[in-house]
Design a protein around this motif. Structure first.
Motif, PDB file in Angstrom:
ATOM      1  N   SER A 131      45.051  37.943  46.196  1.00 51.27           N
ATOM      2  CA  SER A 131      46.483  38.250  46.120  1.00 51.27           C
ATOM      3  C   SER A 131      47.297  37.329  47.013  1.00 51.27           C
ATOM      4  O   SER A 131      48.411  36.918  46.649  1.00 51.27           O
ATOM      5  CB  SER A 131      46.727  39.710  46.532  1.00 51.27           C
ATOM      6  OG  SER A 131      46.091  40.603  45.640  1.00 51.27           O
ATOM      7  N   MET A 132      46.755  36.979  48.180  1.00 50.15           N
ATOM      8  CA  MET A 132      47.481  36.106  49.099  1.00 50.15           C
ATOM      9  C   MET A 132      47.745  34.745  48.458  1.00 50.15           C
ATOM     10  O   MET A 132      48.836  34.176  48.591  1.00 50.15           O
ATOM     11  CB  MET A 132      46.692  35.937  50.402  1.00 50.15           C
ATOM     12  CG  MET A 132      46.599  37.180  51.255  1.00 50.15           C
ATOM     13  SD  MET A 132      48.202  37.856  51.727  1.00 50.15           S
ATOM     14  CE  MET A 132      48.920  36.444  52.557  1.00 50.15           C
ATOM     15  N   GLY A 133      46.761  34.211  47.743  1.00 47.89           N
ATOM     16  CA  GLY A 133      46.961  32.933  47.086  1.00 47.89           C
ATOM     17  C   GLY A 133      48.018  33.004  46.000  1.00 47.89           C
ATOM     18  O   GLY A 133      48.843  32.101  45.848  1.00 47.89           O
ATOM     19  N   ALA A 134      48.000  34.088  45.240  1.00 50.52           N
ATOM     20  CA  ALA A 134      49.008  34.276  44.194  1.00 50.52           C
ATOM     21  C   ALA A 134      50.403  34.398  44.805  1.00 50.52           C
ATOM     22  O   ALA A 134      51.383  33.837  44.288  1.00 50.52           O
ATOM     23  CB  ALA A 134      48.671  35.517  43.375  1.00 50.52           C
ATOM     24  N   MET A 135      50.496  35.114  45.905  1.00 52.40           N
ATOM     25  CA  MET A 135      51.785  35.270  46.579  1.00 52.40           C
ATOM     26  C   MET A 135      52.316  33.925  47.073  1.00 52.40           C
ATOM     27  O   MET A 135      53.501  33.617  46.921  1.00 52.40           O
ATOM     28  CB  MET A 135      51.640  36.246  47.754  1.00 52.40           C
ATOM     29  CG  MET A 135      51.409  37.688  47.334  1.00 52.40           C
ATOM     30  SD  MET A 135      50.759  38.734  48.679  1.00 52.40           S
ATOM     31  CE  MET A 135      52.084  38.602  49.894  1.00 52.40           C
ATOM     32  N   ASN A 136      51.431  33.109  47.657  1.00 52.07           N
ATOM     33  CA  ASN A 136      51.854  31.800  48.147  1.00 52.07           C
ATOM     34  C   ASN A 136      52.356  30.918  47.019  1.00 52.07           C
ATOM     35  O   ASN A 136      53.337  30.174  47.165  1.00 52.07           O
ATOM     36  CB  ASN A 136      50.695  31.108  48.869  1.00 52.07           C
ATOM     37  CG  ASN A 136      50.359  31.752  50.189  1.00 52.07           C
ATOM     38  OD1 ASN A 136      51.156  32.505  50.742  1.00 52.07           O
ATOM     39  ND2 ASN A 136      49.173  31.483  50.712  1.00 52.07           N
ATOM     40  N   THR A 137      51.667  30.986  45.863  1.00 54.88           N
ATOM     41  CA  THR A 137      52.058  30.166  44.726  1.00 54.88           C
ATOM     42  C   THR A 137      53.434  30.571  44.211  1.00 54.88           C
ATOM     43  O   THR A 137      54.287  29.717  43.928  1.00 54.88           O
ATOM     44  CB  THR A 137      51.013  30.288  43.598  1.00 54.88           C
ATOM     45  OG1 THR A 137      49.736  29.891  44.104  1.00 54.88           O
ATOM     46  CG2 THR A 137      51.376  29.399  42.420  1.00 54.88           C
ATOM     47  N   ILE A 138      53.661  31.866  44.073  1.00 58.95           N
ATOM     48  CA  ILE A 138      54.965  32.346  43.614  1.00 58.95           C
ATOM     49  C   ILE A 138      56.048  32.011  44.629  1.00 58.95           C
ATOM     50  O   ILE A 138      57.161  31.594  44.275  1.00 58.95           O
ATOM     51  CB  ILE A 138      54.917  33.867  43.343  1.00 58.95           C
ATOM     52  CG1 ILE A 138      53.968  34.163  42.176  1.00 58.95           C
ATOM     53  CG2 ILE A 138      56.310  34.416  43.045  1.00 58.95           C
ATOM     54  CD1 ILE A 138      53.688  35.642  41.969  1.00 58.95           C
ATOM     55  N   TYR A 139      55.725  32.146  45.901  1.00 61.48           N
ATOM     56  CA  TYR A 139      56.715  31.881  46.952  1.00 61.48           C
ATOM     57  C   TYR A 139      57.158  30.414  46.956  1.00 61.48           C
ATOM     58  O   TYR A 139      58.343  30.104  47.117  1.00 61.48           O
ATOM     59  CB  TYR A 139      56.132  32.255  48.314  1.00 61.48           C
ATOM     60  CG  TYR A 139      57.063  31.990  49.472  1.00 61.48           C
ATOM     61  CD1 TYR A 139      58.213  32.757  49.651  1.00 61.48           C
ATOM     62  CD2 TYR A 139      56.794  30.982  50.388  1.00 61.48           C
ATOM     63  CE1 TYR A 139      59.076  32.514  50.705  1.00 61.48           C
ATOM     64  CE2 TYR A 139      57.652  30.733  51.454  1.00 61.48           C
ATOM     65  CZ  TYR A 139      58.793  31.495  51.607  1.00 61.48           C
ATOM     66  OH  TYR A 139      59.646  31.250  52.651  1.00 61.48           O
ATOM     67  N   LEU A 140      56.213  29.509  46.744  1.00 58.80           N
ATOM     68  CA  LEU A 140      56.531  28.080  46.817  1.00 58.80           C
ATOM     69  C   LEU A 140      57.080  27.517  45.512  1.00 58.80           C
ATOM     70  O   LEU A 140      57.855  26.563  45.523  1.00 58.80           O
ATOM     71  CB  LEU A 140      55.292  27.283  47.236  1.00 58.80           C
ATOM     72  CG  LEU A 140      54.823  27.462  48.677  1.00 58.80           C
ATOM     73  CD1 LEU A 140      53.537  26.694  48.923  1.00 58.80           C
ATOM     74  CD2 LEU A 140      55.902  26.993  49.657  1.00 58.80           C
ATOM     75  N   HIS A 141      56.680  28.087  44.374  1.00 64.91           N
ATOM     76  CA  HIS A 141      57.038  27.469  43.098  1.00 64.91           C
ATOM     77  C   HIS A 141      57.814  28.381  42.153  1.00 64.91           C
ATOM     78  O   HIS A 141      58.321  27.906  41.129  1.00 64.91           O
ATOM     79  CB  HIS A 141      55.765  26.993  42.391  1.00 64.91           C
ATOM     80  CG  HIS A 141      54.956  26.035  43.198  1.00 64.91           C
ATOM     81  ND1 HIS A 141      55.385  24.756  43.506  1.00 64.91           N
ATOM     82  CD2 HIS A 141      53.737  26.171  43.808  1.00 64.91           C
ATOM     83  CE1 HIS A 141      54.474  24.149  44.238  1.00 64.91           C
ATOM     84  NE2 HIS A 141      53.470  24.979  44.444  1.00 64.91           N
ATOM     85  N   GLY A 142      57.912  29.656  42.467  1.00 66.80           N
ATOM     86  CA  GLY A 142      58.601  30.576  41.571  1.00 66.80           C
ATOM     87  C   GLY A 142      60.110  30.510  41.707  1.00 66.80           C
ATOM     88  O   GLY A 142      60.658  30.023  42.706  1.00 66.80           O
ATOM     89  N   SER A 143      60.803  31.008  40.673  1.00 66.88           N
ATOM     90  CA  SER A 143      62.252  31.118  40.731  1.00 66.88           C
ATOM     91  C   SER A 143      62.637  32.270  41.654  1.00 66.88           C
ATOM     92  O   SER A 143      61.799  33.094  42.026  1.00 66.88           O
ATOM     93  CB  SER A 143      62.815  31.367  39.331  1.00 66.88           C
ATOM     94  OG  SER A 143      62.391  32.648  38.856  1.00 66.88           O
ATOM     95  N   GLU A 144      63.912  32.329  42.019  1.00 64.63           N
ATOM     96  CA  GLU A 144      64.360  33.414  42.886  1.00 64.63           C
ATOM     97  C   GLU A 144      64.127  34.768  42.231  1.00 64.63           C
ATOM     98  O   GLU A 144      63.740  35.739  42.890  1.00 64.63           O
ATOM     99  CB  GLU A 144      65.842  33.235  43.231  1.00 64.63           C
ATOM    100  CG  GLU A 144      66.109  32.111  44.212  1.00 64.63           C
ATOM    101  CD  GLU A 144      65.338  32.261  45.510  1.00 64.63           C
ATOM    102  OE1 GLU A 144      65.279  33.397  46.040  1.00 64.63           O
ATOM    103  OE2 GLU A 144      64.776  31.267  45.993  1.00 64.63           O
ATOM    104  N   ASP A 145      64.352  34.833  40.912  1.00 67.45           N
ATOM    105  CA  ASP A 145      64.137  36.084  40.197  1.00 67.45           C
ATOM    106  C   ASP A 145      62.663  36.482  40.225  1.00 67.45           C
ATOM    107  O   ASP A 145      62.323  37.656  40.410  1.00 67.45           O
ATOM    108  CB  ASP A 145      64.631  35.953  38.754  1.00 67.45           C
ATOM    109  CG  ASP A 145      64.488  37.261  37.990  1.00 67.45           C
ATOM    110  OD1 ASP A 145      65.091  38.263  38.409  1.00 67.45           O
ATOM    111  OD2 ASP A 145      63.755  37.275  36.979  1.00 67.45           O
ATOM    112  N   GLN A 146      61.779  35.493  40.053  1.00 64.77           N
ATOM    113  CA  GLN A 146      60.338  35.778  40.098  1.00 64.77           C
ATOM    114  C   GLN A 146      59.918  36.235  41.482  1.00 64.77           C
ATOM    115  O   GLN A 146      59.112  37.167  41.627  1.00 64.77           O
ATOM    116  CB  GLN A 146      59.562  34.530  39.676  1.00 64.77           C
ATOM    117  CG  GLN A 146      59.663  34.211  38.191  1.00 64.77           C
ATOM    118  CD  GLN A 146      59.074  32.864  37.834  1.00 64.77           C
ATOM    119  OE1 GLN A 146      58.911  31.983  38.684  1.00 64.77           O
ATOM    120  NE2 GLN A 146      58.738  32.682  36.563  1.00 64.77           N
TER     121      GLN A 146
END
Length: 606
Positions: A131-146
């Protein structure tokens, strides 16, 4: 049943005396609340949770394993309760941004937590670890809405995450990915395909699971340049942020595997599942490297963890088990035989485990400081500075992952050997450590892949040897400081010799590879292992230097602790570091010794 004891004294030695983490945290915006008292309290609570909650589930979880019924995975007894306690303790959000419900502490605090929990029960720790890896990926590359949609429940631990890369026809070669992503009118994508070897792909610990999936758009270029990254939830988020309707993704089967049986390794089927693009089109692999590097550093812990756990249990056994008399004469004349601890060869095995566990831990904590700086630069919106730290960490990542997991396997096997026949019996737990550890050299890229990444990509292609020059300069600057101390001078001289050799070997391989391209692959594994042994030598010299100074001043309550550090450092330099020279010789052997036989000539002819 054997139990795990968190090595808090060694952890604090590294944090406070070797690497000056109090000063490091004081220099970071996120370190404002990471005061020595707070860090000590967190470590103490983490140790308690690891020892009292996770460790007792280690063997029972292996015996029961996970079960699959109608596409839903059930974890072993006690796992759901342990995870609920994990969530209540706020452990998932320890290093997550406060905006998303985290505690905002430095990223390295997450690694300290993960090491203790992973050593106590690696199969359990994989669930929140992914989960930590998924969170980091979303945090660095996701949109604000994501970020708003997914990071809040993931930080709380209510939702989990996975990484979905591998497919039946491809493992590391992700250019062969076939999973399709069809654009939809509402801006989403329809994801169809099968992914295998998905750790934590399904389970009953959280109310939702967020899959980070590699897939191809219809007009995507071939190979790795045509891969995009998508968020595919198990349950689609509702407008109120809660769990909504079921998505078209299901666990098709559980892999029957050698170890980590309490960790669900799934075949995941995506059947027109709704997904959402994360990051730019056709740049999914670049975004996924955020996840992969996080996972690789996490996997490196599985080199340190089993070495520590196997050492603890083997040491206790060697103190209690009596067999024969020591060669140098009776050590316990009132007993029927001497304890195993008095036999030199048993000590060789125990000290090897100790040197690997403590040296590996130092390598991880040293790298964690770089990770802190990289995250801080990203948070501050300074991509240039972030890239500088990412490059430094990127050079160390394959060494940490490849070298430490190889040595972790060695240490786990030595633990079985100390127990003798009893090590082969399940009740003692030693064979489980071996089975659970074996995967560490395989996932997130085999040792061979890590070696090619180090030598072929990081050293030769990207920096033309610059990465080695920069790192060895750091080692050499430290080594020169040791020359003024009589006791430490041999360490300093050896390190200076090794830094020169490391650079010379790099240049030699660069020159040979110009004419013989197979040389890169032929030499890569030896180059990685050589790099690992030298890097660990640097760490042991740093620890020895601190211990030497502490003993000089005298009056320390932990005098035996520092003497143990010096003795283990001497053991490493005398008994383990010489292996580096065998790798140095081997890496320069011509590639024809590997490539001269045709595949038909290698066939079995019995």
């Amino acid at each position: 049943m054997p139990v795990y004891k968190a090595p808090l004294r060694d952890v604090k030695f590294l944090l406070n005396e070797v690497f000056d983490y109090p000063g490091h945290y004081a220099s970071l915006p996120s370190g404002e609340n990471a005061t020595p008292d707070i860090v000590d309290a967190i470590l103490s609570e983490c140790a308690k949770f690891s020892e009292q909650v996770l460790s007792p589930l280690y063997q029972s979880g292996d015996e029961e394993g996970c079960t699959l019924t109608d596409g839903e995975v059930k974890t072993p007894a006690g796992y759901k309760d342990a995870y609920d306690q994990y969530v209540m303790g706020g452990w998932q959000g320890l290093s997550a941004p406060e905006h998303y419900g985290g505690q905002g502490l430095p990223a390295s605090m997450g690694l300290l937590k993960q090491e203790m929990m992973g050593t106590a029960n690696w199969p359990f720790s994989m669930y929140p670890g992914l989960s930590m890896g998924a969170m980091n990926t979303i945090y660095l590359h996701g949109s604000e809405d994501q970020k708003e949609t997914y990071l809040h429940p993931m930080t709380e631990g209510r939702w989990a995450g996975t990484m979905c890369l591998t497919e039946p026809q491809c493992g590391t070669d992700l250019g062969q990915v076939k999973t399709k992503a069809e654009p939809q009118a509402d801006g989403s994508y329809q994801i169809t395909g099968t992914k295998i070897f998905i750790s934590s792909g399904d389970h009953d610990l959280t109310e939702n699971i967020i899959h980070i999936v590699l897939a191809r758009l219809p007009d995507a270029p071939k190979g790795t340049r045509g891969i995009s990254l998508f968020i595919v939830p198990k349950f689609l988020p509702a407008e109120d942020g809660q769990v909504g309707e079921r998505n078209g993704v299901v666990c098709g089967s559980l892999e029957k595997k050698m170890g980590i049986k309490a960790s669900a390794t799934c075949v995941m089927n995506f059947d027109g599942a709704k997904g959402f693009l994360i990051g730019p089109e056709n740049q999914g692999l670049e975004c996924m490297f955020t996840f992969m590097n996080t996972a690789r550093i996490g996997t490196a812990i599985q080199g340190v963890g089993p070495a520590e756990l196997s050492y603890q249990w083997a040491l206790d056994y060697a103190r209690e088990r009596r067999s024969m008399r020591a060669v140098s004469g009776k050590k316990e004349p009132d007993q029927v035989a001497d304890s195993l601890i008095h036999h030199a060869d048993v000590r060789r095995m125990l000290l090897t485990q100790k040197a690997i566990a403590e040296g590996g831990r130092a390598m991880l904590y040293d790298a964690a400081r770089l990770a802190d700086h990289m995250v801080e630069a990203h948070t501050a919106g300074d991509p240039e500075k972030a890239d500088q730290y990412d490059d430094k960490l990127g050079f160390l990542t394959p060494i940490l992952k490849g070298f430490l997991t190889e040595l972790g396997n060695e240490a786990a096997n030595l633990g079985v050997q100390v127990f003798g026949g009893h090590g082969y019996i399940c009740e003692h737990g030693m064979e489980q450590i071996v089975r659970d550890t074996r995967i560490a050299t395989l996932y997130e890229g085999t040792t061979g892949i890590q070696a090619l990444d180090l030598l072929g990509r990081k050293v030769l292609l990207m920096t033309q040897g610059g990465a080695v020059r920069d790192y060895t300069l750091r080692i050499a600057n430290f080594a020169r400081k040791l020359l003024t101390d009589k006791k430490m001078r041999p360490y300093g001289l050896e390190l200076l010799k090794l830094t020169g050799q490391w650079n010379w070997l790099t240049v030699r391989l660069m020159l040979i590879a110009r004419k013989d391209r197979d040389m890169v692959s032929a030499a890569a594994n030896d180059f990685l292992m050589y790099s690992g042994y030298v890097s660990m030598a640097y760490m042991w010299a740093r620890m020895a230097a601190v211990a030497n100074q502490k003993l000089k001043h005298g009056g320390e309550e932990s005098e035996s602790f520092y003497k143990s550090k010096l003795a283990t450092a001497e053991f490493y330099y005398e008994r383990l570091l010489p292996r580096a020279q065998a790798h140095a010789t081997s890496m320069l052997s011509p590639s024809r010794t590997l490539m001269s036989l045709d595949s038909d000539d290698m066939a079995f002819t019995g």
